[in-house]
Scaffold this motif. Sequence first.
Motif, PDB file in Angstrom:
ATOM      1  N   ARG A 112      52.305  19.984  49.411  1.00  0.00           N
ATOM      2  CA  ARG A 112      53.223  18.893  50.052  1.00  0.00           C
ATOM      3  C   ARG A 112      53.987  19.654  50.930  1.00  0.00           C
ATOM      4  O   ARG A 112      54.165  20.986  50.920  1.00  0.00           O
ATOM      5  N   GLY A 113      55.023  18.773  51.659  1.00  0.00           N
ATOM      6  CA  GLY A 113      55.812  19.297  52.716  1.00  0.00           C
ATOM      7  C   GLY A 113      55.190  19.543  53.931  1.00  0.00           C
ATOM      8  O   GLY A 113      54.045  19.415  54.476  1.00  0.00           O
ATOM      9  N   LEU A 114      56.012  20.452  54.915  1.00  0.00           N
ATOM     10  CA  LEU A 114      55.640  20.884  56.029  1.00  0.00           C
ATOM     11  C   LEU A 114      55.882  22.241  56.592  1.00  0.00           C
ATOM     12  O   LEU A 114      56.191  22.836  57.530  1.00  0.00           O
ATOM     13  N   SER A 115      56.034  23.212  55.280  1.00  0.00           N
ATOM     14  CA  SER A 115      56.323  24.604  55.632  1.00  0.00           C
ATOM     15  C   SER A 115      54.929  25.336  55.739  1.00  0.00           C
ATOM     16  O   SER A 115      55.282  26.680  55.620  1.00  0.00           O
ATOM     17  N   ILE A 116      53.910  24.776  55.964  1.00  0.00           N
ATOM     18  CA  ILE A 116      52.735  25.474  55.885  1.00  0.00           C
ATOM     19  C   ILE A 116      52.638  26.545  56.996  1.00  0.00           C
ATOM     20  O   ILE A 116      51.931  27.738  56.670  1.00  0.00           O
ATOM     21  N   ASP A 117      52.970  26.443  57.893  1.00  0.00           N
ATOM     22  CA  ASP A 117      52.990  27.633  58.958  1.00  0.00           C
ATOM     23  C   ASP A 117      53.660  28.783  58.846  1.00  0.00           C
ATOM     24  O   ASP A 117      53.124  29.718  58.654  1.00  0.00           O
ATOM     25  N   ILE A 118      54.705  28.550  58.220  1.00  0.00           N
ATOM     26  CA  ILE A 118      55.601  30.202  57.923  1.00  0.00           C
ATOM     27  C   ILE A 118      55.007  30.297  56.492  1.00  0.00           C
ATOM     28  O   ILE A 118      55.139  31.534  56.288  1.00  0.00           O
ATOM     29  N   GLU A 119      54.546  29.495  55.955  1.00  0.00           N
ATOM     30  CA  GLU A 119      54.358  29.601  54.394  1.00  0.00           C
ATOM     31  C   GLU A 119      52.934  30.542  54.400  1.00  0.00           C
ATOM     32  O   GLU A 119      52.760  31.538  53.647  1.00  0.00           O
ATOM     33  N   MET A 120      52.054  30.364  55.229  1.00  0.00           N
ATOM     34  CA  MET A 120      50.966  31.071  55.375  1.00  0.00           C
ATOM     35  C   MET A 120      51.206  32.598  56.100  1.00  0.00           C
ATOM     36  O   MET A 120      50.586  33.774  55.475  1.00  0.00           O
ATOM     37  N   VAL A 121      52.153  32.653  56.725  1.00  0.00           N
ATOM     38  CA  VAL A 121      52.544  34.153  57.388  1.00  0.00           C
ATOM     39  C   VAL A 121      53.100  34.889  55.962  1.00  0.00           C
ATOM     40  O   VAL A 121      52.887  35.866  55.873  1.00  0.00           O
ATOM     41  N   VAL A 122      54.173  34.207  55.326  1.00  0.00           N
ATOM     42  CA  VAL A 122      54.567  34.929  54.236  1.00  0.00           C
ATOM     43  C   VAL A 122      53.774  35.158  53.380  1.00  0.00           C
ATOM     44  O   VAL A 122      53.939  36.280  52.664  1.00  0.00           O
ATOM     45  N   ARG A 123      52.892  34.138  52.784  1.00  0.00           N
ATOM     46  CA  ARG A 123      51.986  34.471  51.805  1.00  0.00           C
ATOM     47  C   ARG A 123      50.937  35.763  52.219  1.00  0.00           C
ATOM     48  O   ARG A 123      50.539  36.653  51.471  1.00  0.00           O
ATOM     49  N   SER A 124      50.848  35.672  53.746  1.00  0.00           N
ATOM     50  CA  SER A 124      49.695  36.910  54.096  1.00  0.00           C
ATOM     51  C   SER A 124      50.509  38.020  53.944  1.00  0.00           C
ATOM     52  O   SER A 124      49.988  39.213  53.576  1.00  0.00           O
ATOM     53  N   TYR A 125      51.867  38.104  54.099  1.00  0.00           N
ATOM     54  CA  TYR A 125      52.392  39.549  54.003  1.00  0.00           C
ATOM     55  C   TYR A 125      52.562  39.838  52.536  1.00  0.00           C
ATOM     56  O   TYR A 125      52.440  40.944  52.247  1.00  0.00           O
ATOM     57  N   LYS A 126      52.978  38.876  51.470  1.00  0.00           N
ATOM     58  CA  LYS A 126      52.844  39.223  50.043  1.00  0.00           C
ATOM     59  C   LYS A 126      51.467  39.575  49.775  1.00  0.00           C
ATOM     60  O   LYS A 126      51.508  40.548  48.796  1.00  0.00           O
ATOM     61  N   LEU A 127      50.482  39.028  49.923  1.00  0.00           N
ATOM     62  CA  LEU A 127      49.291  39.427  49.775  1.00  0.00           C
ATOM     63  C   LEU A 127      48.375  40.403  50.508  1.00  0.00           C
ATOM     64  O   LEU A 127      47.441  41.010  50.115  1.00  0.00           O
ATOM     65  N   ARG A 128      49.291  40.948  51.628  1.00  0.00           N
ATOM     66  CA  ARG A 128      48.636  42.097  52.266  1.00  0.00           C
ATOM     67  C   ARG A 128      47.283  41.828  53.016  1.00  0.00           C
ATOM     68  O   ARG A 128      46.438  42.573  53.020  1.00  0.00           O
ATOM     69  N   LEU A 129      47.308  40.498  53.561  1.00  0.00           N
ATOM     70  CA  LEU A 129      46.054  40.127  54.032  1.00  0.00           C
ATOM     71  C   LEU A 129      46.000  40.567  55.621  1.00  0.00           C
ATOM     72  O   LEU A 129      47.157  40.792  56.175  1.00  0.00           O
ATOM     73  N   LYS A 130      44.540  40.877  56.020  1.00  0.00           N
ATOM     74  CA  LYS A 130      44.823  41.231  57.669  1.00  0.00           C
ATOM     75  C   LYS A 130      45.092  40.125  58.627  1.00  0.00           C
ATOM     76  O   LYS A 130      44.508  38.942  58.435  1.00  0.00           O
ATOM     77  N   ARG A 131      46.024  40.348  59.566  1.00  0.00           N
ATOM     78  CA  ARG A 131      46.494  39.178  60.245  1.00  0.00           C
ATOM     79  C   ARG A 131      46.502  39.586  61.643  1.00  0.00           C
ATOM     80  O   ARG A 131      46.853  40.811  61.908  1.00  0.00           O
ATOM     81  N   ILE A 132      46.598  38.778  62.601  1.00  0.00           N
ATOM     82  CA  ILE A 132      46.636  39.318  63.937  1.00  0.00           C
ATOM     83  C   ILE A 132      47.397  37.665  65.108  1.00  0.00           C
ATOM     84  O   ILE A 132      47.201  36.783  64.433  1.00  0.00           O
ATOM     85  N   GLU A 133      47.984  38.226  65.976  1.00  0.00           N
ATOM     86  CA  GLU A 133      48.205  37.062  66.857  1.00  0.00           C
ATOM     87  C   GLU A 133      47.640  37.206  68.357  1.00  0.00           C
ATOM     88  O   GLU A 133      47.283  38.601  68.579  1.00  0.00           O
ATOM     89  N   PHE A 134      47.488  36.264  69.031  1.00  0.00           N
ATOM     90  CA  PHE A 134      47.005  36.574  70.355  1.00  0.00           C
ATOM     91  C   PHE A 134      47.873  35.408  71.139  1.00  0.00           C
ATOM     92  O   PHE A 134      48.189  34.516  70.748  1.00  0.00           O
ATOM     93  N   PRO A 135      48.194  35.756  72.533  1.00  0.00           N
ATOM     94  CA  PRO A 135      49.236  35.032  73.322  1.00  0.00           C
ATOM     95  C   PRO A 135      48.601  33.822  73.813  1.00  0.00           C
ATOM     96  O   PRO A 135      47.149  33.719  74.207  1.00  0.00           O
ATOM     97  N   THR A 136      49.343  32.762  73.864  1.00  0.00           N
ATOM     98  CA  THR A 136      48.597  31.336  74.385  1.00  0.00           C
ATOM     99  C   THR A 136      49.830  30.948  75.064  1.00  0.00           C
ATOM    100  O   THR A 136      50.983  31.245  75.111  1.00  0.00           O
ATOM    101  N   LYS A 137      49.675  29.821  75.876  1.00  0.00           N
ATOM    102  CA  LYS A 137      50.644  29.223  76.970  1.00  0.00           C
ATOM    103  C   LYS A 137      50.623  27.697  76.624  1.00  0.00           C
ATOM    104  O   LYS A 137      49.720  26.940  76.757  1.00  0.00           O
ATOM    105  N   GLU A 138      52.007  27.327  76.022  1.00  0.00           N
ATOM    106  CA  GLU A 138      52.205  26.066  75.751  1.00  0.00           C
ATOM    107  C   GLU A 138      53.000  25.264  76.882  1.00  0.00           C
ATOM    108  O   GLU A 138      53.889  25.937  77.510  1.00  0.00           O
ATOM    109  N   VAL A 139      52.614  24.266  77.087  1.00  0.00           N
ATOM    110  CA  VAL A 139      53.350  23.214  78.264  1.00  0.00           C
ATOM    111  C   VAL A 139      53.929  22.036  77.409  1.00  0.00           C
ATOM    112  O   VAL A 139      53.534  21.796  76.217  1.00  0.00           O
ATOM    113  N   ALA A 140      55.072  21.233  78.173  1.00  0.00           N
ATOM    114  CA  ALA A 140      55.629  20.534  77.364  1.00  0.00           C
ATOM    115  C   ALA A 140      54.556  19.049  77.316  1.00  0.00           C
ATOM    116  O   ALA A 140      53.513  19.059  78.064  1.00  0.00           O
TER     117      ALA A 140
END
Length: 228
Positions: free
Chosen positions: A171-199
């Motif tokens: 429920r709610g809309l916390s999913i994006d930050i929630e997945m990051v926080v849970r990945s920290y807590k669970l020590r999951l392997k994570r990565i970012e790559f750059p993207t380019k957003e326009v309006a």
Amino acid sequence: MKISLCLIVKNELQGCKTDVPKIPRDEFHEIFAVDGGSNDGTIEYLNSVNIPVFPQPKIGLNAAYVYANELASGDAVVAFFPKGTLPTDDLKKFRPHFNAGAQLIIASRQLSNSSNEEDQSFFRPRKWAVLALSILAYIIWRREGVWIRDVLHGFKGWDKAAFRKMEVLDRGLSIDIEMVVRSYKLRLKRIEFPTKEVARNYGETNFKFWPTGKKILIYLLYELARKN
């Protein structure tokens, strides 16, 4: 690895017409959409291009991701919002990271060589707020691995089994930050790559800045008391 692509939509007909023809379909085991209640022709358009659409059984962004993970028959899922604001070529960047063992992959607007829709302005409240939240999550929960800078971007991929381990709220809309926080807590392997957003060049966002921010802050208080 079989990768499922989920388009998360709600009244995004124009964005779908812009992005869907450019999706590299051969990258994915399957493509489907989770719809949050469209009435502008989005569902009919996606069906016309052979993309099945599944109405959300529950409202909310979190519920859309949980439902996507349940529906997907692949080993991993990529979520994409077809709004005409992000390069569809970036959909090709997920498979190498999955093959290298990543369990959470985020297309980031906060790295060097990336861009945010606000970057043409001096005043960038959304970008600065995301950075502040990423620093807060880093300080409180990260113990090892990659520091995720873009903690509020929905364009991401995840391993299905890892998603179940996260036990995110449905429920709610916390999913994006929630997945990051849970990945920290669970020590999951994570990565970012750059993207380019326009309006966006049409319509309005479904996630207003201040109402969304208040709900995320409430979630963070909840997470502080949540067991690993």
